[in-house]
Design an enzyme around this catalytic site. Structure first.
Site, PDB file in Angstrom:
ATOM      1  CD  GLU A 174     -10.802  29.163   9.216  1.00 24.85           C
ATOM      2  OE1 GLU A 174      -9.701  28.480   9.237  1.00 24.85           O
ATOM      3  OE2 GLU A 174     -11.440  29.274  10.405  1.00 24.85           O
TER       4      GLU A 174
ATOM      5  CG  ASN B 251     -13.804  31.980   9.989  1.00 22.36           C
ATOM      6  OD1 ASN B 251     -13.839  32.012   8.740  1.00 22.36           O
ATOM      7  ND2 ASN B 251     -12.689  31.720  10.626  1.00 22.36           N
TER       8      ASN B 251
ATOM      9  CE  LYS C  63     -13.302  28.644  13.288  1.00 18.82           C
ATOM     10  NZ  LYS C  63     -12.164  28.716  12.669  1.00 18.82           N
TER      11      LYS C  63
ATOM     12  CD  GLU D 187     -10.337  31.424  14.049  1.00 20.26           C
ATOM     13  OE1 GLU D 187     -11.385  31.566  13.489  1.00 20.26           O
ATOM     14  OE2 GLU D 187      -9.687  30.517  13.927  1.00 20.26           O
TER      15      GLU D 187
ATOM     16  CB  CYS E 144     -10.850  26.005  10.791  1.00 20.04           C
ATOM     17  SG  CYS E 144      -9.139  25.415  11.468  1.00 20.04           S
TER      18      CYS E 144
ATOM     19  CG  ASN F  32      -6.499  29.247   7.140  1.00 18.91           C
ATOM     20  OD1 ASN F  32      -5.483  29.641   6.571  1.00 18.91           O
ATOM     21  ND2 ASN F  32      -7.606  29.200   6.933  1.00 18.91           N
TER      22      ASN F  32
HETATM   23  N1  CDT Z   1      -8.567  28.303  12.121  1.00 15.27           N
HETATM   24  C1  CDT Z   1      -8.726  27.500  12.810  1.00 15.27           C
HETATM   25  O1  CDT Z   1      -9.849  27.305  13.303  1.00 15.27           O
HETATM   26  N2  CDT Z   1      -7.562  26.872  13.519  1.00 15.27           N
HETATM   27  C2  CDT Z   1      -7.494  26.078  14.639  1.00 15.27           C
HETATM   28  C3  CDT Z   1      -6.183  26.203  15.274  1.00 15.27           C
HETATM   29  C4  CDT Z   1      -6.376  26.009  16.785  1.00 15.27           C
HETATM   30  S1  CDT Z   1      -5.108  26.471  17.482  1.00 15.27           S
HETATM   31  C5  CDT Z   1      -5.582  27.940  18.216  1.00 15.27           C
HETATM   32  C6  CDT Z   1      -7.763  24.847  14.458  1.00 15.27           C
HETATM   33  O2  CDT Z   1      -8.566  23.999  15.219  1.00 15.27           O
HETATM   34  O3  CDT Z   1      -7.200  23.942  13.560  1.00 15.27           O
END
Ligand code: CDT
Length: 315
Positions: A47, A107, A124, A143, A169, A194
């Protein structure tokens, strides 16, 4: 067309805030070369693979973040990646921040075939985090500030002899993500992530971040009888540790290939898409076993609502 594919998850180590697109693209080209040498037909990048994970920074004026977004895909800086992939006959999935001509920010991930043509786009749906600065966090997860929720739904595409779906993600934590795509026949679901190794909104032991990463992808590979490939951007990015753990899970739910570093690393597996058939024809034969008359609230209700008899008892 053969249903046997060699798939790669091309994990990236950290991308520094000042790192150029050219540098990130060169790193991906290096992984593509390794993928070619290992016979890969299809590679999954992370991502937001072209930049640092910029939602960790607060900016009052969102347009000041424009440098992190792509206005076209491929554009001048990403075209070398497309050219290298098509030269080697490798299709791929790539996550990036998209700024549309009419000013919308998503995203996004694209699906690219072995000739370098964009065949699919996903934006996303499940955006995590928050939209305003939150001072108690060691770093932000904005985000909801920098992206709108995706407007394309969960599509699937016929490619590489199978049916491929995309996610990004946080989507991997939601069973609806996989079920919608598997109801459309998905046999291979690919996603990049990420994921900070610390939950900054509530206490959670660090080891659970990796456990949940794999739990969600493995369980949903099994429950939807499909392959799931998850590719991380990993390592310490401007002081924020992102988990690695990129993996390829097969329809049994087992991981067949797993990254061992938090750096640029290619993992591969040769998979037979026909393996997805067994579950789809037996335990998870949806047409035979699903009872949609009991599932209505999943698509009509967002939050928890106690049924009237329980609500009355609480009063
Ligand atoms: N990039 C992404 O979606 N990261 C989220 C982190 C969540 S913490 C706010 C994840 O679900 O891995």
């Amino acid at each position: 067309m053969s249903r046997i594919l060699t798939i790669g998850a091309a994990q990236l180590g950290p991308i520094a805030p000042e790192e150029s697109r050219a540098s990130a693209v060169n790193r991906m080209i290096e992984l593509l070369k390794q993928a070619g040498d290992r016979g890969c037909n299809f590679v999954v990048f992370p991502e937001l693979a072209l930049t640092t994970f910029f939602p960790r920074y607060y900016e009052e004026d969102i347009s000041k973040m424009d440098r992190y977004y792509e206005r076209e895909m491929p554009g001048p800086e990403t075209r070398p990646l497309f050219e290298e992939a098509s030269k080697r006959g490798i299709g791929f999935y790539l996550g990036y921040a998209e700024l549309t001509p009419d000013g919308h920010r998503y995203n996004t991930a694209v699906l690219v075939d072995e000739t370098g043509k964009v065949t699919g786009k996903y934006r996303k749906v499940h955006l995590p985090g928050h939209s305003e600065y939150e001072g108690q966090r060691p770093w932000q997860h904005l985000e909801k500030r920098y992206f709108e929720p995706g407007d394309l739904g969960f599509g699937v595409w016929r490619q590489h002899g199978g049916i491929i779906g995309m996610a990004l993600c946080n989507d991997r934590r939601w069973p609806e993500t996989y079920r919608v795509m598997s109801l459309k026949g998905a046999e291979l679901i690919v996603l990049g992530y990420n994921t900070p190794d610390v939950n900054t909104s509530a206490f959670e032991p660090n080891h659970l971040r990796m456990f949940h990463n794999h739990l969600t992808m493995q369980a949903n590979a099994y429950m939807n009888s499909c392959f799931v490939v998850g590719t991380a951007k990993a390592g310490v990015e401007d002081g924020c540790m992102l988990i690695g753990g990129s993996c390829i899970a097969q329809p049994s739910g087992e991981i067949v290939s797993l990254a061992t570093t938090v750096e640029d690393e290619l993992i591969t597996s040769t998979i037979d898409l026909d393996l997805a058939k067994m579950g789809k024809e037996t335990v998870f034969n949806y047409a035979r076993h699903r009872r949609i008359e009991h599932y209505g609230i999943i698509a009509s209700q967002t939050g928890v609502e106690l049924p009237p008899e329980l609500a009355d008892a609480a009063e």
